[in-house]
Design a protein around this motif. Structure first.
Motif, PDB file in Angstrom:
ATOM      1  N   VAL A  60       0.842  -1.202   0.000  1.00 50.88           N
ATOM      2  CA  VAL A  60       0.000   0.000   0.000  1.00 50.88           C
ATOM      3  C   VAL A  60       0.878   1.254   0.000  1.00 50.88           C
ATOM      4  CG1 VAL A  60      -1.815   1.237   1.194  1.00 50.88           C
ATOM      5  CG2 VAL A  60      -1.799  -1.240   1.223  1.00 50.88           C
ATOM      6  N   ASN A  61       1.958   1.249   0.824  1.00 53.45           N
ATOM      7  CA  ASN A  61       2.848   2.407   0.882  1.00 53.45           C
ATOM      8  C   ASN A  61       3.493   2.682  -0.473  1.00 53.45           C
ATOM      9  OD1 ASN A  61       2.262   2.679   3.522  1.00 53.45           O
ATOM     10  ND2 ASN A  61       4.162   1.810   4.293  1.00 53.45           N
ATOM     11  N   LEU A  72       2.340   1.907  -3.374  1.00 55.11           N
ATOM     12  CA  LEU A  72       1.332   2.452  -4.288  1.00 55.11           C
ATOM     13  C   LEU A  72       1.180   3.957  -4.062  1.00 55.11           C
ATOM     14  CD1 LEU A  72      -0.773   1.951  -6.453  1.00 55.11           C
ATOM     15  CD2 LEU A  72      -2.452   1.580  -4.664  1.00 55.11           C
ATOM     16  N   LEU A  73       1.148   4.347  -2.785  1.00 57.81           N
ATOM     17  CA  LEU A  73       1.017   5.787  -2.483  1.00 57.81           C
ATOM     18  C   LEU A  73       2.168   6.585  -3.109  1.00 57.81           C
ATOM     19  CD1 LEU A  73      -0.183   6.221   1.188  1.00 57.81           C
ATOM     20  CD2 LEU A  73      -0.925   7.544  -0.749  1.00 57.81           C
ATOM     21  N   ALA A  76      -5.601  -1.606   6.034  1.00 54.94           N
ATOM     22  CA  ALA A  76      -4.884  -1.610   4.761  1.00 54.94           C
ATOM     23  C   ALA A  76      -5.867  -1.415   3.613  1.00 54.94           C
ATOM     24  CB  ALA A  76      -4.108  -2.911   4.596  1.00 54.94           C
ATOM     25  N   LEU A 110      -6.807   2.257   3.570  1.00 55.04           N
ATOM     26  CA  LEU A 110      -5.725   3.098   3.048  1.00 55.04           C
ATOM     27  C   LEU A 110      -5.592   2.920   1.538  1.00 55.04           C
ATOM     28  CD1 LEU A 110      -3.583   5.109   3.810  1.00 55.04           C
ATOM     29  CD2 LEU A 110      -1.990   3.246   4.175  1.00 55.04           C
ATOM     30  N   LEU A 111      -5.781   1.681   1.083  1.00 52.66           N
ATOM     31  CA  LEU A 111      -5.740   1.412  -0.354  1.00 52.66           C
ATOM     32  C   LEU A 111      -6.858   2.186  -1.058  1.00 52.66           C
ATOM     33  CD1 LEU A 111      -3.851  -0.370  -1.952  1.00 52.66           C
ATOM     34  CD2 LEU A 111      -5.546  -2.185  -1.888  1.00 52.66           C
ATOM     35  N   THR A 113      -5.885   5.749  -1.271  1.00 50.32           N
ATOM     36  CA  THR A 113      -4.873   5.944  -2.310  1.00 50.32           C
ATOM     37  C   THR A 113      -5.510   5.978  -3.695  1.00 50.32           C
ATOM     38  OG1 THR A 113      -3.428   4.640  -0.904  1.00 50.32           O
ATOM     39  CG2 THR A 113      -2.645   5.116  -3.104  1.00 50.32           C
ATOM     40  N   TYR A 141      -7.255   9.230  -4.162  1.00 48.60           N
ATOM     41  CA  TYR A 141      -6.321  10.337  -4.339  1.00 48.60           C
ATOM     42  C   TYR A 141      -5.731  10.307  -5.740  1.00 48.60           C
ATOM     43  CZ  TYR A 141      -2.534  13.596  -3.610  1.00 48.60           C
ATOM     44  OH  TYR A 141      -1.693  14.664  -3.743  1.00 48.60           O
TER      45      TYR A 141
END
Lengths: 116, 511
Positions: free
Chosen positions: A38-39, A41-42, B177, B180-181, B184, B187
């Motif tokens: 996930v990080n 991807l950000l 998770a 947050l995905l 993302t 965004y």
């Protein structure tokens, strides 16, 4: 594109490890891998080809800065997310340790006292 | 009021840190600090609710900026509207009751200050999530509350408790998770995190549909897991009973609503609106939880596990009502969520008292306790009547409202199923009362004694609130719940509610 594929691989690995592994530590590692997916991807979302580091120098024109650097917001989010991930992982490992002291095993199938 | 908005998070945070600092010097001060911080929140939240406050505060002097394409939010916005106002009040009420209950329930053993640190962090996280105007702060505060609650579930550090907490944390991290995905993806598609800006971007129509649906799916899964909707429920029946009673009350009464139902109600209308497919998914989750929870509860003997399964079931009601998509459905869902917060926390607190009185949580080990502990029993009885939907308690009115909302949305089959599950709930709680409170007193319990007043008074206060919100809802409660529903859906079914939210955020604060 390769980075997006890597994100998918990391997410897949994480979910696979979480479901398939019986060892608690391996499950925790899988969660960490999922987190990094996930990080990543950000970061990739905020990346701009050829962009510079997002540091606004005194006297620099904000509009030119916005065109010439990568998006700083996702980087700030990832920093926060990494800190949260650190806290979560430490808590998980601490509890796994406690369970290992009590049951003498890290195998989730052999410590299952709960009925769910 | 805007200036006071940060206090909703700052007060419990400061109280938590004070507990930590005074850990050695004054360990006895921690419980009092908790009660004081909850009482302050109660004062603030009731003031906001009575005066019908709305407003926006921006952290650190940032605010709304205008560019060629319209205004957008720079910085972190805290938004108070009808919905957050009502849930803030609920958090303060249940938090105060739990803090007072904890005074005598928890022995002054080693580490008591740390318990209160986590307790205050939990409240700070929930209040922060309720006020967050952007998705990322919602996520951060949600994590604060989740992590604090994990520590509290593992509080007694026995094997079963730690195992339950571990399971809870693993599933909680997975759901975070997913959330947050989803953030993302949103965004990447829109370039915004603030919910008002997001909704402007989405309603402009320039955002492709696929990322929106992907984000909505991830949010339903993530927040659904926080709500413990079936099939994401597996952690709840282990985690909630493992925690000490005041924490079970906080988790079942508040956490699954603030991190689950509230977040869904806040985020989904902004992202995709309540469109047909999404409503079908929510209805399916709700129906499964409603019946699955109540059926699994029948097989339990442990009082706290019965209550935990009923939390799953009652959240199913809320989801089914909200999934109607109509204003009435949303209002009924919110009303039931608030009522559930009141009576479920009363039930969990009295389960702690009963455990103290009878020395066990097993129903088969109880009996005839009404004569031994009349005040505790009266509290449990009132809360049982309320969750079973017996008039004139609040549970009856919100369940009735859900049935009316389902019928008027043209779902008579759904209404029938909901009424059936309500009957099953009644059956369980009649059983609970007969086994625990009435019947012959086991010889083992001859010496059973009533708990101290600081333990039964919070329960009785919550039950009185249940009764009051049942009797007075056309007068006072209607305004609270109605304005909360106004923040999510418009009575005419149009996008007016979301538009009002955008205007509130963009119109407030320094420019």
């Amino acid at each position: 594109m390769i980075l997006y594929a890597l994100v998918l691989v990391l997410l897949g690995l994480g979910i696979h490890g979480l479901l398939a592994k019986r060892n608690l530590l391996k499950k925790i590692i899988a969660l960490a891998i999922l987190d990094y997916g996930v990080n990543l991807l950000l970061i990739v979302v905020g990346y701009r080809a050829g962009g510079g580091a997002p540091i606004l120098l005194p006297g620099e024109d904000p509009a030119a800065f916005a065109r010439g650097s990568v998006d700083p917001l996702p980087q700030a989010l990832v920093l926060t997310s990494i800190v949260i991930g650190l806290g979560v992982t430490m808590l998980l490992v601490a509890m796994a340790l406690r369970l290992h002291q009590r049951y003498g095993t890290l195998d989730v199938d052999r410590m299952d006292r709960l009925r769910g | 009021m805007e200036r006071f908005l940060p206090l909703f998070t700052a007060v419990p945070l400061l109280a938590g840190f004070a507990c930590l600092l005074l850990k050695r010097a004054a360990p006895r001060a921690a419980p009092a600090l908790s009660v004081a911080s909850m009482a302050t929140l109660l004062l603030l939240a009731s003031a906001a609710a009575i005066r019908g406050e709305e407003g926006v505060a921006f952290a650190g002097g940032w605010g709304v900026r205008s560019s060629g394409e319209g205004s957008f939010v720079a910085g972190i916005a805290l938004v108070l509207d009808g919905l957050s106002r009502l849930f803030l009040l609920l958090v303060a009420v249940v938090g105060t009751a739990s803090a007072v209950f904890a005074l005598r329930y928890l022995a002054p053993e080693e580490g008591l200050p740390l318990f209160h640190v986590l307790f205050n962090l939990l409240v700070a996280g929930m209040n922060g999530a309720l006020l967050a105007g952007d998705l990322f702060n919602l996520y951060v505060f949600l994590e604060v509350a989740s992590l604090a609650s994990v520590g509290l579930v593992a509080w007694r550090t026995g094997g079963a408790e730690v195992e339950a907490a571990l399971k809870y944390l693993v599933l909680g991290t997975l759901s975070s998770a997913a959330i947050l995905l989803g953030i993302t993806v949103l965004y990447a598609a829109t370039g915004f995190l603030n919910m008002a800006d997001l909704s402007v971007a989405v309603s402009g129509g320039a955002v492709p549909r696929v990322p929106l649906l992907l984000a909505a799916g991830l949010f339903v899964a993530g927040f659904g897991m926080k709500t413990a909707a079936m099939p994401f429920h597996a952690w709840l029946p282990d985690a909630h009973p493992s925690a000490p009673a005041p924490i079970s009350a906080m988790l079942s009464g508040l956490l699954i609503k603030t991190l689950g139902i509230y977040a869904l109600l806040r985020v989904l209308p902004v992202v995709t609106g309540m469109d047909g497919d999404l409503r079908a998914v929510l209805t399916a989750l709700g129906l499964l939880s409603m019946w699955g929870g109540v059926l699994l509860a029948q097989a339990q003997d442990d009082l706290k596990r019965i209550l935990a399964y009923h939390s799953v079931s009652q959240m199913g009601y809320v989801l089914v009502a909200v999934a109607c998509g109509t204003w009435l459905g949303v209002a009924a869902g919110i009303f039931h969520a608030v009522n559930h917060g009141l009576f479920k926390s009363a039930l969990f607190l009295s389960s702690g008292s009963l455990e103290r009185v009878a020395g066990t949580r097993r129903l088969s080990g109880m009996g005839g306790l009404f004569r031994r502990a009349p005040a505790t029993s009266a509290g449990l009885l009132g809360a049982c009547l309320s969750i079973s939907g017996v008039p004139p308690f609040n549970g009856f009115w919100s369940k009735l409202l859900i049935l009316v909302a389902l019928l008027s949305a043209g779902q008579p089959a759904m209404a029938g199923l909901a009424a059936g599950a309500a009957l099953m709930t009644l059956v369980t709680f009649v059983k609970v009362q007969r086994k625990a409170l009435f019947g012959p007193l086991p010889a083992r319990l001859e010496g059973a004694r009533e708990v101290p007043a600081s333990m039964f008074l919070p329960v009785l206060a919550l039950v009185l609130l249940c009764l009051a919100s049942g009797l007075l809802w056309p007068a006072g409660v209607d305004g609270l719940v109605g304005s909360a529903a106004d923040a999510v859906a418009s009575p005419d079914g149009g996008p007016g509610a979301v538009r009002a939210y955008v205007e509130r955020v963009h119109g407030g604060g320094p420019r």
